[in-house]
Motif scaffolding. Structure first.
Motif, PDB file in Angstrom:
ATOM      1  N   LEU A  57       0.802  -1.400  -0.077  1.00  0.00           N
ATOM      2  CA  LEU A  57       0.146   0.013   0.280  1.00  0.00           C
ATOM      3  C   LEU A  57       0.898   1.326   0.046  1.00  0.00           C
ATOM      4  O   LEU A  57       2.145   1.163   0.068  1.00  0.00           O
ATOM      5  CB  LEU A  57      -0.875   0.103   1.187  1.00  0.00           C
ATOM      6  CG  LEU A  57      -1.987  -1.038   1.342  1.00  0.00           C
ATOM      7  CD1 LEU A  57      -2.847  -1.055   2.603  1.00  0.00           C
ATOM      8  CD2 LEU A  57      -2.820  -1.210   0.113  1.00  0.00           C
ATOM      9  N   GLY A  58       0.295   2.377  -0.192  1.00  0.00           N
ATOM     10  CA  GLY A  58       0.867   3.625  -0.201  1.00  0.00           C
ATOM     11  C   GLY A  58       1.815   4.128   0.643  1.00  0.00           C
ATOM     12  O   GLY A  58       1.470   3.783   1.852  1.00  0.00           O
ATOM     13  N   ASN A  59       3.056   4.436   0.793  1.00  0.00           N
ATOM     14  CA  ASN A  59       3.953   4.984   1.616  1.00  0.00           C
ATOM     15  C   ASN A  59       4.520   3.485   2.269  1.00  0.00           C
ATOM     16  O   ASN A  59       5.135   3.806   3.492  1.00  0.00           O
ATOM     17  CB  ASN A  59       3.663   5.820   2.513  1.00  0.00           C
ATOM     18  CG  ASN A  59       3.336   7.129   1.919  1.00  0.00           C
ATOM     19  OD1 ASN A  59       3.982   7.500   0.782  1.00  0.00           O
ATOM     20  ND2 ASN A  59       2.561   7.969   2.657  1.00  0.00           N
ATOM     21  N   GLN A  60       4.243   2.247   1.799  1.00  0.00           N
ATOM     22  CA  GLN A  60       4.720   1.202   2.655  1.00  0.00           C
ATOM     23  C   GLN A  60       5.466   0.248   1.418  1.00  0.00           C
ATOM     24  O   GLN A  60       5.659  -0.697   1.740  1.00  0.00           O
ATOM     25  CB  GLN A  60       3.790   0.139   3.174  1.00  0.00           C
ATOM     26  CG  GLN A  60       2.769   1.033   4.149  1.00  0.00           C
ATOM     27  CD  GLN A  60       1.494   0.373   4.750  1.00  0.00           C
ATOM     28  OE1 GLN A  60       1.507  -1.014   4.537  1.00  0.00           O
ATOM     29  NE2 GLN A  60       0.516   1.148   5.207  1.00  0.00           N
ATOM     30  N   GLU A  61       5.871   0.838   0.387  1.00  0.00           N
ATOM     31  CA  GLU A  61       6.265   0.090  -0.704  1.00  0.00           C
ATOM     32  C   GLU A  61       7.891  -0.061  -0.519  1.00  0.00           C
ATOM     33  O   GLU A  61       8.755   0.094  -1.431  1.00  0.00           O
ATOM     34  CB  GLU A  61       6.119   0.800  -1.897  1.00  0.00           C
ATOM     35  CG  GLU A  61       4.838   1.345  -2.314  1.00  0.00           C
ATOM     36  CD  GLU A  61       4.638   2.598  -1.888  1.00  0.00           C
ATOM     37  OE1 GLU A  61       3.520   3.458  -2.266  1.00  0.00           O
ATOM     38  OE2 GLU A  61       5.208   3.164  -0.873  1.00  0.00           O
ATOM     39  N   THR A  62       8.314  -0.776   0.571  1.00  0.00           N
ATOM     40  CA  THR A  62       9.527  -0.786   1.070  1.00  0.00           C
ATOM     41  C   THR A  62      10.343  -2.049  -0.032  1.00  0.00           C
ATOM     42  O   THR A  62      11.377  -1.873  -0.528  1.00  0.00           O
ATOM     43  CB  THR A  62       9.893  -1.366   2.328  1.00  0.00           C
ATOM     44  OG1 THR A  62       9.108  -2.190   2.682  1.00  0.00           O
ATOM     45  CG2 THR A  62       9.467  -0.014   3.261  1.00  0.00           C
ATOM     46  N   ARG A  63       9.558  -3.182  -0.108  1.00  0.00           N
ATOM     47  CA  ARG A  63      10.246  -4.212  -1.247  1.00  0.00           C
ATOM     48  C   ARG A  63      10.184  -3.719  -2.524  1.00  0.00           C
ATOM     49  O   ARG A  63      11.133  -4.053  -3.221  1.00  0.00           O
ATOM     50  CB  ARG A  63       9.522  -5.517  -0.890  1.00  0.00           C
ATOM     51  CG  ARG A  63       9.911  -6.704  -1.518  1.00  0.00           C
ATOM     52  CD  ARG A  63       8.939  -7.760  -1.560  1.00  0.00           C
ATOM     53  NE  ARG A  63       9.212  -9.077  -2.273  1.00  0.00           N
ATOM     54  CZ  ARG A  63       9.345  -9.234  -3.587  1.00  0.00           C
ATOM     55  NH1 ARG A  63       8.714  -8.427  -4.457  1.00  0.00           N
ATOM     56  NH2 ARG A  63       9.834 -10.466  -4.333  1.00  0.00           N
ATOM     57  N   ALA A 109      -0.146  -0.239  -4.281  1.00  0.00           N
ATOM     58  CA  ALA A 109      -1.218  -1.250  -4.570  1.00  0.00           C
ATOM     59  C   ALA A 109      -2.436  -0.639  -3.731  1.00  0.00           C
ATOM     60  O   ALA A 109      -2.413   0.504  -3.020  1.00  0.00           O
ATOM     61  CB  ALA A 109      -0.970  -2.467  -4.209  1.00  0.00           C
ATOM     62  N   LEU A 110      -3.679  -1.203  -3.936  1.00  0.00           N
ATOM     63  CA  LEU A 110      -4.883  -1.089  -3.236  1.00  0.00           C
ATOM     64  C   LEU A 110      -5.239  -1.995  -2.255  1.00  0.00           C
ATOM     65  O   LEU A 110      -5.075  -3.033  -2.192  1.00  0.00           O
ATOM     66  CB  LEU A 110      -6.001  -0.796  -4.430  1.00  0.00           C
ATOM     67  CG  LEU A 110      -5.906   0.426  -5.328  1.00  0.00           C
ATOM     68  CD1 LEU A 110      -6.635   0.103  -6.810  1.00  0.00           C
ATOM     69  CD2 LEU A 110      -6.214   1.576  -4.731  1.00  0.00           C
ATOM     70  N   PRO A 111      -6.210  -1.439  -1.325  1.00  0.00           N
ATOM     71  CA  PRO A 111      -6.837  -2.213  -0.228  1.00  0.00           C
ATOM     72  C   PRO A 111      -8.000  -3.195  -0.933  1.00  0.00           C
ATOM     73  O   PRO A 111      -9.108  -3.049  -0.773  1.00  0.00           O
ATOM     74  CB  PRO A 111      -7.182  -1.571   0.711  1.00  0.00           C
ATOM     75  CG  PRO A 111      -7.596  -0.287   0.166  1.00  0.00           C
ATOM     76  CD  PRO A 111      -6.523  -0.257  -1.147  1.00  0.00           C
ATOM     77  N   GLY A 176      -3.135   7.541  -2.693  1.00  0.00           N
ATOM     78  CA  GLY A 176      -3.297   8.251  -1.505  1.00  0.00           C
ATOM     79  C   GLY A 176      -2.601   7.671  -0.369  1.00  0.00           C
ATOM     80  O   GLY A 176      -2.057   6.456  -0.430  1.00  0.00           O
ATOM     81  N   SER A 177      -2.568   8.503   0.765  1.00  0.00           N
ATOM     82  CA  SER A 177      -2.000   7.821   1.966  1.00  0.00           C
ATOM     83  C   SER A 177      -2.967   7.589   3.068  1.00  0.00           C
ATOM     84  O   SER A 177      -4.249   7.827   2.849  1.00  0.00           O
ATOM     85  CB  SER A 177      -0.758   8.961   2.566  1.00  0.00           C
ATOM     86  OG  SER A 177       0.049   9.183   1.328  1.00  0.00           O
ATOM     87  N   LEU A 178      -2.450   7.309   4.332  1.00  0.00           N
ATOM     88  CA  LEU A 178      -3.549   7.124   5.139  1.00  0.00           C
ATOM     89  C   LEU A 178      -4.072   8.304   5.789  1.00  0.00           C
ATOM     90  O   LEU A 178      -2.957   9.303   5.570  1.00  0.00           O
ATOM     91  CB  LEU A 178      -2.843   6.306   6.297  1.00  0.00           C
ATOM     92  CG  LEU A 178      -2.556   4.674   6.225  1.00  0.00           C
ATOM     93  CD1 LEU A 178      -1.821   4.108   7.339  1.00  0.00           C
ATOM     94  CD2 LEU A 178      -3.894   3.841   6.040  1.00  0.00           C
ATOM     95  N   PRO A 179      -5.117   8.546   6.340  1.00  0.00           N
ATOM     96  CA  PRO A 179      -5.488   9.626   6.825  1.00  0.00           C
ATOM     97  C   PRO A 179      -4.446  10.597   7.624  1.00  0.00           C
ATOM     98  O   PRO A 179      -4.061   9.981   8.473  1.00  0.00           O
ATOM     99  CB  PRO A 179      -6.733   9.432   7.650  1.00  0.00           C
ATOM    100  CG  PRO A 179      -7.313   8.330   6.888  1.00  0.00           C
ATOM    101  CD  PRO A 179      -6.185   7.454   6.601  1.00  0.00           C
ATOM    102  N   GLY A 180      -4.237  11.685   7.224  1.00  0.00           N
ATOM    103  CA  GLY A 180      -3.166  12.771   8.111  1.00  0.00           C
ATOM    104  C   GLY A 180      -2.014  12.472   7.611  1.00  0.00           C
ATOM    105  O   GLY A 180      -0.885  12.834   8.129  1.00  0.00           O
ATOM    106  N   GLN A 181      -1.720  11.409   6.653  1.00  0.00           N
ATOM    107  CA  GLN A 181      -0.172  11.283   5.979  1.00  0.00           C
ATOM    108  C   GLN A 181      -0.133  11.878   4.800  1.00  0.00           C
ATOM    109  O   GLN A 181      -0.688  11.375   3.994  1.00  0.00           O
ATOM    110  CB  GLN A 181      -0.087   9.858   6.298  1.00  0.00           C
ATOM    111  CG  GLN A 181       1.477   9.522   5.904  1.00  0.00           C
ATOM    112  CD  GLN A 181       1.697   7.880   6.264  1.00  0.00           C
ATOM    113  OE1 GLN A 181       1.287   7.135   5.404  1.00  0.00           O
ATOM    114  NE2 GLN A 181       2.008   7.337   7.216  1.00  0.00           N
TER     115      GLN A 181
END
Length: 437
Positions: A57-63, A109-111, A176-181
């Protein structure tokens, strides 16, 4: 006099021959790009499947970011990681001096829980907004990453022919990011992704699951809508559900506001100019069947294709909500936030690059499309430098677009035979811009 006359004739002959020479050089470069892109096909598909099977997901694309950075370093490029949280940026310096052009791909990616049944389908699950959800590349960002990596390979092999530099932007959080991020293109631009070296133009592509493979489509000017999020807090007075005359009912008032908002599109927007979409997507209020709540919140989206219309719609939402609330003895607090500006293809740049699209796909396979009410944060780059955003066909030939799974759904599917055209398009746009073809 005879010498001057001969010199004029020679100059005239050179000028006449220049377009032919440029055309011949462009043809040779295009053939080279096509050959190299074809050689990349198996690797591009392999990258795509790997990324598809391991979505983030957004802002978690470390791999994904690590995969991208490792390959770009192997190409000998200058690589910067952690841009805009998890973004990766690399620069390829050409064999000759010249401008800088940027190519961008989004990685997130998307949830969504995948139902395609593909051998490489995602089985990833995660927590999202307090819920257990599947994670899926349901919009094709996995293909975007793979195609841009392929283009980086092609352009690196043609380095000596490049009069300038290419900046590769692998961006997180387009969805998009998580709310507030904060995240996405907005944050990357804020952190200077278009500077050092300064970018002169930016290009991006997006796979399109309802367009046949082998096809490219674009639109000069407003191509994709702006995306605004609005919330309306309707505040009234709580009371027992059996005694509504003691209340100022925010539920009924909110219902009237929802209906009133529809007239902004149907009666106030000049739809012959451009499309407008206004959707209420969430209604929250109340805790019990027999208690009239004190507050109801409406949340929705606004989509516009020009800034003047956007401002009129914003004003209409505020006027309508506050006016209806006041008529009921309630109040309405309206908040409108812009998620993404209008994806605006610079008309001059677009006109100059259409021949490049035609070289990449063939003139018969390039078309001007209608505007799209979906949004793209690629628009933040276009606010700073001229940009062109192009759609690449990802639907199998002969399929009916009406029966294919749309983007952002669990059955979303891409025909991988179309990815080579994406590689070819990105590389051709970069080379032609730098060489002035």
């Amino acid at each position: 006099m005879p010498y001057r006359f001969a010199a004029v004739l020679a100059t005239t002959a050179l000028l006449a021959a220049a377009p032919a020479a440029r055309a011949q050089q462009a043809s040779a470069l295009s053939a080279r790009v096509a050959q190299l892109a074809e050689q990349e096909q198996a690797q591009v598909v392999a990258w795509r499947r790997d990324i598809h099977e391991h979505p983030e997901l957004g802002n978690q694309e470390t791999r994904t970011a690590a995969l991208v950075a490792d390959h770009l370093r192997k190409l000998g490029l200058e690589v910067q990681t952690g841009v805009g949280r998890t973004g990766v940026v690399a620069v390829l310096k050409g064999g000759k001096p010249g401008p800088v052009v940027a190519l961008r791909a989004d990685m997130d990616a998307l949830p969504v829980t995948e139902t395609t049944g593909l051998p490489f389908a995602s089985k990833v699950r995660t927590d999202y907004n307090g819920q257990q959800v599947g994670v899926m590349h349901a919009c094709g960002h996995d293909t975007h990453v793979a195609m841009l990596l392929g283009a980086a390979d092609v352009l690196t092999k043609m380095k000596k022919d490049l009069p300038g530099s290419v900046k590769f932007i692998f961006q997180p959080a387009e969805e998009g990011s998580l709310p507030g991020q904060e995240g996405g293109a907005r944050l990357m631009v804020k952190e200077g992704v278009l500077e050092n070296p300064k970018v002169a133009a930016v290009f991006g592509i997006h796979i399109q699951a309802q367009t046949e493979v082998g096809q490219l489509s674009y639109r000069p000017g407003g191509e994709m809508a702006s995306s605004d999020v609005f919330s309306i807090k309707v505040k009234g007075k709580s009371a027992h559900g059996a005694y509504p005359w003691l209340a100022v009912d925010p539920v009924v008032t909110a219902a009237q506001i929802i209906l009133g908002l529809q007239t902004i599109v149907s009666r106030q927007a000049q739809l012959t100019e451009d499309a407008v979409v206004l959707t209420v997507g969430m209604v929250h209020g109340g805790v019990r069947n027999n208690i009239i709540p004190e507050e109801v919140e409406l949340t929705g989206t606004i989509r516009c294709l020009n800034k003047e219309m956007q401002q009129k719609v914003w004003a209409g939402v505020r006027r309508t909500a506050q006016g209806i609330a006041e008529s009921a003895g309630a109040t309405a607090e309206v908040d409108i936030t812009n998620y993404a500006p209008i994806t605006f293809n610079d008309p001059d740049l677009t006109r100059c690059m259409v021949p490049s699209l035609e070289r990449a796909a063939g003139p018969a396979n390039v078309r001007v499309q209608k505007a799209v009410t979906g949004a793209e944060d690629f628009a933040f780059y276009q606010e700073k430098v001229p940009g062109l955003f192009v759609f690449v066909g990802g639907m199998a030939k002969g399929q009916n677009p009406a029966t294919t799974a749309p983007h952002h759904t669990a059955g979303f599917f891409v025909d991988e035979s179309g990815l080579t055209l994406g590689v070819r398009t990105l590389a051709t746009l970069a080379i032609d811009y730098l060489t002035g073809k």
